[in-house]
Every structure is written in structure tokens, then in C-alpha cells.
Design a protein around this motif. Structure first.
Motif, PDB file in Angstrom:
ATOM      1  N   SER A  25       0.815  -1.215   0.000  1.00 58.32           N
ATOM      2  CA  SER A  25       0.000   0.000   0.000  1.00 58.32           C
ATOM      3  C   SER A  25       0.848   1.265   0.000  1.00 58.32           C
ATOM      4  N   SER A  26       2.174   1.129   0.169  1.00 62.64           N
ATOM      5  CA  SER A  26       3.032   2.304   0.146  1.00 62.64           C
ATOM      6  C   SER A  26       2.899   2.989  -1.214  1.00 62.64           C
ATOM      7  N   THR A  27       2.671   4.280  -1.165  1.00 62.80           N
ATOM      8  CA  THR A  27       2.466   5.024  -2.392  1.00 62.80           C
ATOM      9  C   THR A  27       3.806   5.428  -2.980  1.00 62.80           C
ATOM     10  N   THR A  28       4.083   4.913  -4.147  1.00 62.95           N
ATOM     11  CA  THR A  28       5.250   5.336  -4.907  1.00 62.95           C
ATOM     12  C   THR A  28       4.729   5.801  -6.246  1.00 62.95           C
ATOM     13  N   GLY A  29       5.207   6.942  -6.686  1.00 65.33           N
ATOM     14  CA  GLY A  29       4.723   7.427  -7.960  1.00 65.33           C
ATOM     15  C   GLY A  29       5.342   8.745  -8.343  1.00 65.33           C
ATOM     16  N   PHE A  30       4.652   9.406  -9.270  1.00 70.37           N
ATOM     17  CA  PHE A  30       5.113  10.726  -9.675  1.00 70.37           C
ATOM     18  C   PHE A  30       3.916  11.631  -9.900  1.00 70.37           C
ATOM     19  N   GLU A  31       4.184  12.926  -9.809  1.00 77.45           N
ATOM     20  CA  GLU A  31       3.161  13.947  -9.997  1.00 77.45           C
ATOM     21  C   GLU A  31       3.648  14.931 -11.048  1.00 77.45           C
ATOM     22  N   LEU A  66      -1.490  15.929 -12.110  1.00 83.40           N
ATOM     23  CA  LEU A  66      -1.772  14.539 -12.443  1.00 83.40           C
ATOM     24  C   LEU A  66      -0.896  13.672 -11.550  1.00 83.40           C
ATOM     25  N   LYS A  67      -1.510  12.713 -10.823  1.00 82.27           N
ATOM     26  CA  LYS A  67      -0.763  11.802  -9.952  1.00 82.27           C
ATOM     27  C   LYS A  67      -0.827  10.407 -10.551  1.00 82.27           C
ATOM     28  N   VAL A  68       0.337   9.758 -10.619  1.00 76.65           N
ATOM     29  CA  VAL A  68       0.438   8.430 -11.224  1.00 76.65           C
ATOM     30  C   VAL A  68       1.160   7.499 -10.254  1.00 76.65           C
ATOM     31  N   GLY A  69       0.509   6.397  -9.883  1.00 77.73           N
ATOM     32  CA  GLY A  69       1.159   5.360  -9.087  1.00 77.73           C
ATOM     33  C   GLY A  69       1.995   4.490 -10.015  1.00 77.73           C
ATOM     34  N   VAL A  70       3.095   3.948  -9.499  1.00 80.04           N
ATOM     35  CA  VAL A  70       4.002   3.186 -10.362  1.00 80.04           C
ATOM     36  C   VAL A  70       4.300   1.809  -9.790  1.00 80.04           C
TER      37      VAL A  70
END
Length: 130
Positions: A25-31, A66-70
């Protein structure tokens, strides 16, 4: 004694289940934030995000993010079109971004800017016309 062993084993199973769920569930991504001046409100910023498949495609209005999970082991490509200009960046690249919870991007008049802390920015890619 058998009850203590059973209780200890059960506690270990619960601990590992919770640790696994937390890791997943740890959120890793980019915005990506459209940080263009208000004069660009009528100029569409077309953003396409791909990895091994299309992830997202949208027009990002001025001031919006824009938020994108990776997935940690995949490269995420971002292509942007602004009027007759275009730019592309690796929104997330595990060889560069591993260990960082979020990669931040700003879209400005002169191109894309990159940050890990959402405060210190480095220019990554200018706008191109050809």
C-alpha cells in the motif's frame, strides 16, 4: 507450552501479513503539475503516460496536477504537447528514482522541471518544435 508456540506462530503470521500489506500500500509514484502562467489557460497541455501499456491520457489544465502510481521496476514515459511544442521525460525511472516515494514534475514555459522534495527544481527537458 504448545499454546505459547501456537500463539507466537500466529503473532508472526499476523506481523508478516501486516508488513506485506503495508509494503503493497506504500504510495510510490510521480506527480506532474501544470505550472504554466494563466495566459496558457486556453492552450491545451496534452499529457500521455505509458509504461508497457497506456496508463493515462488527459488534458491538464493550468494549476492542476496529475498523480500516477508506479510499479517499482518499470519505466514510465511522459509525452506532453503544448500547442506546436512537445517534450518527453521519464516520469519514473527505477534506476534514477528508486528509494524516493514521489517524483515531482513541473511543466513551465521553458520545459519540464524535476524534484524529489517538491521545492528544489532542476530543469530536465526543454520544449521542442521538431
Amino acid at each position: 507450552m504448545a499454546n505459547h508456540s501456537l500463539l507466537f506462530s500466529l503473532a508472526l503470521v499476523i506481523f508478516f501479513l501486516c508488513a506485506t500489506l503495508h509494503a503493497e500500500s506504500s504510495t510510490t509514484g510521480f506527480e506532474i503539475k501544470n505550472d504554466l502562467p494563466k495566459e496558457y489557460a486556453d492552450v491545451p497541455l496534452d499529457i500521455l503516460v505509458k509504461s508497457d501499456k497506456l496508463i493515462d491520457h488527459q488534458v491538464l489544465k493550468v494549476g492542476k496536477t496529475l498523480k500516477v502510481g508506479v510499479t517499482q521496476n518499470a519505466i514510465y514515459y511522459v509525452r506532453a504537447i503544448l500547442g506546436n511544442e512537445f517534450a518527453s521525460v521519464h516520469g519514473f525511472d527505477p534506476s534514477r528514482d528508486a528509494g524516493h516515494e514521489t517524483v515531482f514534475w513541473l511543466v513551465k514555459e521553458d520545459g519540464f522541471y524535476f524534484s524529489y522534495d517538491n521545492a528544489s527544481w532542476k530543469k530536465d527537458s526543454p520544449w521542442n518544435t521538431e
